[in-house]
Design an enzyme around this catalytic site. Structure first.
Site, mmCIF file in Angstrom:
data_model
loop_
_atom_site.group_PDB
_atom_site.id
_atom_site.type_symbol
_atom_site.label_atom_id
_atom_site.label_comp_id
_atom_site.label_asym_id
_atom_site.label_seq_id
_atom_site.Cartn_x
_atom_site.Cartn_y
_atom_site.Cartn_z
ATOM 1 N N ASN A 187 0.829 -1.208 0.000
ATOM 2 C CA ASN A 187 0.000 0.000 0.000
ATOM 3 C C ASN A 187 0.856 1.248 0.000
ATOM 4 O O ASN A 187 1.909 1.302 0.637
ATOM 5 C CB ASN A 187 -0.910 0.007 1.231
ATOM 6 N N HIS B 186 5.796 -0.695 -2.878
ATOM 7 C CA HIS B 186 5.247 -0.008 -4.055
ATOM 8 C C HIS B 186 5.284 1.513 -3.897
ATOM 9 O O HIS B 186 4.560 2.222 -4.582
ATOM 10 C CB HIS B 186 3.826 -0.491 -4.353
ATOM 11 N N THR C 85 -4.572 -9.032 0.478
ATOM 12 C CA THR C 85 -4.032 -8.887 -0.875
ATOM 13 C C THR C 85 -4.546 -10.025 -1.741
ATOM 14 O O THR C 85 -4.633 -11.168 -1.285
ATOM 15 C CB THR C 85 -2.482 -8.804 -0.888
HETATM 16 C C1 BJW Z 1 -10.185 -7.515 2.320
HETATM 17 C C2 BJW Z 1 -11.089 -6.573 2.768
HETATM 18 C C3 BJW Z 1 -11.236 -6.465 4.143
HETATM 19 C C4 BJW Z 1 -11.103 -6.466 0.629
HETATM 20 N N1 BJW Z 1 -10.524 -7.249 4.952
HETATM 21 N N2 BJW Z 1 -9.488 -8.291 3.152
HETATM 22 C C5 BJW Z 1 3.760 -7.571 -18.330
HETATM 23 C C6 BJW Z 1 4.244 -6.272 -18.445
HETATM 24 C C7 BJW Z 1 4.781 -5.605 -17.349
HETATM 25 C C8 BJW Z 1 4.846 -6.247 -16.130
HETATM 26 C C9 BJW Z 1 4.379 -7.533 -16.019
HETATM 27 C C10 BJW Z 1 3.841 -8.196 -17.101
HETATM 28 N N3 BJW Z 1 3.440 -9.427 -16.691
HETATM 29 C C11 BJW Z 1 3.691 -9.558 -15.397
HETATM 30 C C12 BJW Z 1 4.261 -8.414 -14.961
HETATM 31 C C13 BJW Z 1 4.675 -8.139 -13.584
HETATM 32 C C14 BJW Z 1 3.730 -7.157 -12.939
HETATM 33 C C15 BJW Z 1 2.455 -7.892 -12.552
HETATM 34 O O1 BJW Z 1 2.335 -8.501 -11.518
HETATM 35 N N4 BJW Z 1 1.421 -7.841 -13.376
HETATM 36 C C16 BJW Z 1 0.183 -8.583 -13.110
HETATM 37 C C17 BJW Z 1 -1.001 -7.650 -13.188
HETATM 38 C C18 BJW Z 1 0.120 -9.714 -14.079
HETATM 39 N N5 BJW Z 1 4.438 -6.618 -11.790
HETATM 40 C C19 BJW Z 1 5.208 -5.555 -11.903
HETATM 41 O O2 BJW Z 1 5.318 -4.922 -12.932
HETATM 42 C C20 BJW Z 1 5.990 -5.147 -10.671
HETATM 43 N N6 BJW Z 1 7.352 -5.000 -10.995
HETATM 44 C C21 BJW Z 1 8.108 -6.050 -11.340
HETATM 45 O O3 BJW Z 1 7.670 -7.181 -11.429
HETATM 46 O O4 BJW Z 1 9.432 -5.744 -11.571
HETATM 47 C C22 BJW Z 1 10.314 -6.792 -12.051
HETATM 48 C C23 BJW Z 1 10.870 -7.661 -10.978
HETATM 49 C C24 BJW Z 1 11.499 -8.827 -11.340
HETATM 50 C C25 BJW Z 1 12.032 -9.669 -10.379
HETATM 51 C C26 BJW Z 1 11.954 -9.338 -9.039
HETATM 52 C C27 BJW Z 1 11.346 -8.176 -8.692
HETATM 53 C C28 BJW Z 1 10.802 -7.344 -9.654
HETATM 54 C C29 BJW Z 1 5.477 -3.810 -10.145
HETATM 55 C C30 BJW Z 1 4.076 -3.896 -9.628
HETATM 56 C C31 BJW Z 1 3.566 -2.505 -9.286
HETATM 57 C C32 BJW Z 1 2.137 -2.556 -8.779
HETATM 58 N N7 BJW Z 1 1.633 -1.238 -8.743
HETATM 59 C C33 BJW Z 1 0.279 -1.017 -8.214
HETATM 60 C C34 BJW Z 1 -0.115 0.476 -8.447
HETATM 61 C C35 BJW Z 1 0.887 1.458 -7.868
HETATM 62 C C36 BJW Z 1 0.558 1.838 -6.475
HETATM 63 C C37 BJW Z 1 -0.804 2.517 -6.344
HETATM 64 O O5 BJW Z 1 -1.207 3.314 -7.211
HETATM 65 O O6 BJW Z 1 -1.478 2.296 -5.320
HETATM 66 O O7 BJW Z 1 0.231 -1.394 -6.835
HETATM 67 S S1 BJW Z 1 -0.969 -2.052 -8.975
HETATM 68 C C38 BJW Z 1 -1.895 -2.316 -7.522
HETATM 69 O O8 BJW Z 1 -1.898 -3.740 -7.239
HETATM 70 C C39 BJW Z 1 -1.135 -1.628 -6.392
HETATM 71 C C40 BJW Z 1 -1.208 -2.674 -5.321
HETATM 72 O O9 BJW Z 1 -0.181 -2.480 -4.366
HETATM 73 C C41 BJW Z 1 -1.101 -3.970 -6.072
HETATM 74 C C42 BJW Z 1 -1.620 -5.175 -5.322
HETATM 75 O O10 BJW Z 1 -3.004 -5.066 -5.076
HETATM 76 P P1 BJW Z 1 -3.627 -5.685 -3.750
HETATM 77 O O11 BJW Z 1 -3.093 -4.958 -2.581
HETATM 78 O O12 BJW Z 1 -3.476 -7.157 -3.754
HETATM 79 O O13 BJW Z 1 -5.164 -5.252 -3.901
HETATM 80 P P2 BJW Z 1 -6.364 -6.049 -4.602
HETATM 81 O O14 BJW Z 1 -7.456 -5.074 -4.817
HETATM 82 O O15 BJW Z 1 -5.914 -6.810 -5.766
HETATM 83 O O16 BJW Z 1 -6.813 -7.110 -3.496
HETATM 84 C C43 BJW Z 1 -7.430 -6.710 -2.280
HETATM 85 C C44 BJW Z 1 -7.760 -7.961 -1.462
HETATM 86 O O17 BJW Z 1 -8.262 -7.544 -0.201
HETATM 87 C C45 BJW Z 1 -8.832 -8.841 -2.099
HETATM 88 O O18 BJW Z 1 -8.392 -10.223 -2.089
HETATM 89 C C46 BJW Z 1 -10.056 -8.675 -1.212
HETATM 90 O O19 BJW Z 1 -10.818 -9.859 -1.068
HETATM 91 C C47 BJW Z 1 -9.409 -8.325 0.103
HETATM 92 N N8 BJW Z 1 -10.256 -7.482 0.943
HETATM 93 N N9 BJW Z 1 -11.689 -5.978 1.677
HETATM 94 C C48 BJW Z 1 -9.691 -8.175 4.406
HETATM 95 N N10 BJW Z 1 -12.130 -5.589 4.676
#
Ligand code: BJW
Length: 241
Positions: free
Chosen positions: A97, A114, A182
């Site tokens: 977050n 992030h 997450t």
């Molecule tokens: C509750 C609840 C309650 C609800 N109680 N629970 C093709 C091109 C380019 C990149 C890629 C590609 N293919 C794959 C990639 C990799 C890519 C990736 O993962 N893509 C996927 C979409 C396929 N990743 C990256 O690009 C990352 N970088 C990278 O991999 O670099 C290379 C590397 C290589 C080797 C080692 C290391 C690195 C960077 C990722 C950047 C993510 N950025 C974001 C936005 C920026 C920040 C922002 O604006 O806020 O980050 S995207 C967004 O998703 C945000 C979040 O941090 C992230 C994760 O989301 P999260 O937290 O899981 O939220 P939700 O909504 O998905 O889930 C919420 C959960 O809570 C749910 O399960 C609900 O059920 C639950 N919930 N209410 C408890 N009350």
């Protein structure tokens, strides 16, 4: 469920679900951020190069919301701060977050993998500064004074998350890995549970509203709202230690 008898360092991974009950939207839930905007339009370096004003609008609105009086840490954030204070071993919170609710609740051993919404980075001199105001195309960098290159200090798709070496080191040495709120859709965070299992032989548990994409990798799951389940889980851990 009861907690396993665990002694040793803990790594906690948090995602948007832990801040949902504080008034901040998740991404992939039905009413989440990606149901209203396309991530390709606001959360990639290409989007920022193509239409920086649109990306600034998106983050300016979220920053204003974070700073509004309606948003505050909830019992789940406070429970993790309590865990850090009372656990006999190290507790590291790794959050995806970009809000500051863990800090406001008192967590001090914290990595924002992030980035942070309340910081800005200059694309010209690379300086990172604390930031609470709107950013715009003509915002000058307070350090190098150049305009036009300030951006939110957050990690977009295709960019490298922060402090990965420190995170992998902590996971390699943990006895318990806890994932909270997450969906397990974004790498590399989604792969941490595998590292915890295979490298550290840690006990792994997810606390989430519903099973995440990687739920089969976890030893245990606690399903329910974070504000209820996280304090109860922390109580069980501290009661058993
Ligand atoms: C509750 C609840 C309650 C609800 N109680 N629970 C093709 C091109 C380019 C990149 C890629 C590609 N293919 C794959 C990639 C990799 C890519 C990736 O993962 N893509 C996927 C979409 C396929 N990743 C990256 O690009 C990352 N970088 C990278 O991999 O670099 C290379 C590397 C290589 C080797 C080692 C290391 C690195 C960077 C990722 C950047 C993510 N950025 C974001 C936005 C920026 C920040 C922002 O604006 O806020 O980050 S995207 C967004 O998703 C945000 C979040 O941090 C992230 C994760 O989301 P999260 O937290 O899981 O939220 P939700 O909504 O998905 O889930 C919420 C959960 O809570 C749910 O399960 C609900 O059920 C639950 N919930 N209410 C408890 N009350």
């Amino acid at each position: 469920m009861t907690s396993p008898i665990v002694s040793g360092p803990i790594v906690v991974l948090t995602g948007a679900g832990i801040s949902k009950e504080s008034g901040l939207d998740t991404f992939r839930d039905a009413d989440g951020i990606w149901s209203k905007v396309r991530l390709e339009d606001v959360a990639t370096p290409e989007a920022f190069a193509r239409d920086p004003a649109r990306v600034h609008d998106f983050y300016n609105a979220r920053r204003r919301s974070l700073l509004s009086s309606d948003v505050a840490p909830n019992p789940a954030h406070f429970a993790l701060a309590r865990l850090e204070e009372h656990w006999a071993h190290e507790v590291l919170v790794v959050t995806q977050n970009i809000d500051d609710l863990h800090e406001r609740a008192g967590t001090s051993r914290l990595i924002h993998m992030h980035g942070e919404m309340l910081k800005a980075r200059c694309g010209t001199c690379a300086r990172v500064v604390a930031w609470k105001d709107d950013l715009g195309l003509d915002t000058p960098c307070p350090s190098c004074k150049q305009s036009g290159a300030m951006r939110p200090d957050v990690v977009w798709f295709g960019e490298m998350p922060l402090e990965m070496d420190r995170i992998y080191r902590a996971i390699a040495g943990c006895a318990l890995f806890i994932s909270i709120g997450t969906s397990g859709n974004v790498t590399p965070a989604a792969g941490f549970v595998r590292e915890a299992r295979e490298i550290a032989h840690a006990h792994t548990v997810e606390l989430n509203l519903e099973p995440s994409a990687g739920h089969t990798m976890f030893d245990d799951a606690v399903l329910g709202p974070a504000t209820i389940e996280v304090p109860a889980y922390v109580d069980r851990l501290l009661g058993a230690s």
